[in-house]
Design an enzyme around this catalytic site. Sequence first.
Site, PDB file in Angstrom:
ATOM      1  CG  PHE A   1      -1.972   0.853   1.202  1.00  0.00           C
ATOM      2  CD1 PHE A   1      -3.009   0.743   0.580  1.00  0.00           C
ATOM      3  CD2 PHE A   1      -1.981   2.057   2.078  1.00  0.00           C
ATOM      4  CE1 PHE A   1      -4.249   1.488   0.509  1.00  0.00           C
ATOM      5  CE2 PHE A   1      -3.089   2.857   2.214  1.00  0.00           C
ATOM      6  CZ  PHE A   1      -4.094   2.840   1.230  1.00  0.00           C
TER       7      PHE A   1
ATOM      8  NE  ARG B   1     -10.378  -3.009  -3.005  1.00  0.00           N
ATOM      9  CZ  ARG B   1      -9.700  -2.256  -2.025  1.00  0.00           C
ATOM     10  NH1 ARG B   1      -8.523  -2.870  -1.608  1.00  0.00           N
ATOM     11  NH2 ARG B   1     -10.450  -1.275  -1.416  1.00  0.00           N
TER      12      ARG B   1
ATOM     13  CG  ASP C   1      -0.063  -3.204   6.374  1.00  0.00           C
ATOM     14  OD1 ASP C   1      -1.118  -3.738   6.929  1.00  0.00           O
ATOM     15  OD2 ASP C   1       0.218  -1.959   5.976  1.00  0.00           O
TER      16      ASP C   1
ATOM     17  CE1 TYR D   1      -9.568   1.715   7.154  1.00  0.00           C
ATOM     18  CE2 TYR D   1      -8.570   2.600   8.840  1.00  0.00           C
ATOM     19  CZ  TYR D   1      -8.531   2.436   7.505  1.00  0.00           C
ATOM     20  OH  TYR D   1      -7.444   2.768   6.783  1.00  0.00           O
ATOM     21  CE  LYS D   2      -8.130  -0.986   4.696  1.00  0.00           C
ATOM     22  NZ  LYS D   2      -6.362  -0.878   4.520  1.00  0.00           N
TER      23      LYS D   2
END
Length: 411
Positions: free
Chosen positions: A125, A370, A196, A221-222
Site C-alpha cells: 500500500f 474490487r 502489514d 476498520y476493514k
Amino acid sequence: MSSRTECETLDRKDPFRAHRGHFHVPEGVIYLDGNSLGLMPKSAPTRVADAISRQWGEDLITSWNTNNWFHLPRVIGDKISPLIGAGSGNVMVADTISVNLFKVLTAALALKRERKVILSDSGNFPSDLYVAQGLNRFLSDGHELKVVAPEEVASSITEDVAVVMITEVDYRTARRHDMKAITKLAHDKGCLIIWDLAHSAGAVPVDLIGADADFAVGCTYKYLNGGPGSQAFVWVHPRHHASAEPALVGWWGHARPFAFDLAWEPAPGLVRQQCGTQAILSMVALDAAIDEWADVDLLALHEKSRSLCQLFIDLVEGGCGKHGLKLAGPRDMTRRGSHVSFHCPEGYAVMQALIAAGVIGDFRAPDLIRFGFAPLYNSHVEVFDAAAALTEILDTRSWDKPEFLARKAVT
Ligand SMILES: *Cc1c(COP(=O)(O)O)cnc(C)c1O
C-alpha cells in the site's frame, strides 16, 4: 455453475449465519466493500451512546479509571490477539497503520544500525512506502527503500537489508505472501521483518508467533468492522519488548506517565509503543465490533471466505468473460486473501453503475473493480446476485452514461 438455490442451501449451513444478523445492512444493498470499511455492528450505536451520555456526560474525567478508558488500547488489543496468533499481551490498538508503521520501523532500524536497506514490494500500500520514504529523507544518512516486484521479495532478501517491510495480502490483487517462509528467509539473512495485516486480520488466519515474525501492524476498520478511522493495531514479538524503542514517543508510553518527569523513560514492554491520548469514542465503537469475534473459528471463516471468492470468480468468468474482464492475482485460493479484483475496461464507470444498482464494491486505479467478501457476514446469495448484476450491466452497457463516467474524489 451454481444456481441461486444452491447458494441458498450453502447459506443455510453457514456457521456464521447468526453473525450476519448482528450487523446493520442497509435496505436493498449488497455490501462487498467490507475490506475497505466494514459494516456497522448493531451494538455500536448503543455502546457509543452510553460512552457519550453516561461515561463522558456523567462520569466525566473519572471515566479514565471507572470506565477503564486508559486501558482500552490493551484491552482491545488482547481481544484481537487470537485473530492474528499474537500471544497475549503483545497487541495494542492506537493511532493509524501509517503512524504505527513509523514506530515499529524506527524501532527495527535502531536494532539494525549497521544496515541501511528497507526492502518492500510494489504490491504494498503506497502509504507504507511513503512512511519509509519520509523517514529516510529525515534521517538522510544513506538509508534506502528498495521496492521490488512481489515475486522478487524472496530473492531480494540479502545481508544488507535491515528490515523487510511487506503487506501480507495485496490490497489490489489479493495475492498473499507466504508469511512463514518469507520471515524465515529474512531471519536467515539477519534481517528483521514487519508485516502489514490490513487485508489479513478478520479475513484469513494469521499466526504471527508461529511464523516467528518481529513486528506487525494492521487495520481495524476493514474486516474487523471498527468504524471509520478506528484505531489500528500494533504487534511486537515479546523478544523485542524490552529492546524496541520507537522514535515517536509520548507520555502514554512513559514508565510513569503521571509522575510527569521531564525525561522520557520507556514503559516496560509493549506499552512504550503508545504515544498520546486516544480518541475514546472511536475506541468504544471498535470494542463493540471486536466483541463480535469472540467465538469465531478462523479455519471455518477461511473456508467460507474461499467459498465466496471462488463462487464469485466462477460466476463472473462464466457470465462476463466475453467483456474482457481478467482476474487479478493468483487462482490458487490458498495464495489469496478475501477480496477479488478484475481488470475491467471502463472499470470506474462499471463500478459506479453497479453501486447505483445497489451492489457496493470499489475501483482501484488503473482498471480494477474490487469486491471484498467479508466471511463474517456476506452470503453466497449475495455473491450470486452481485455477479448477476455485474453481468447485466456489462451485457446492456448501462455503465456508458455521463453520470457514471465522471470521477469522484474517493473511488
Ligand atoms: C488500509 C491500509 C492502510 C491504511 O493506513 P492508515 O494509516 O490506517 O490510513 C495501510 N496499509 C495497508 C496495506 C492498507 O490496506
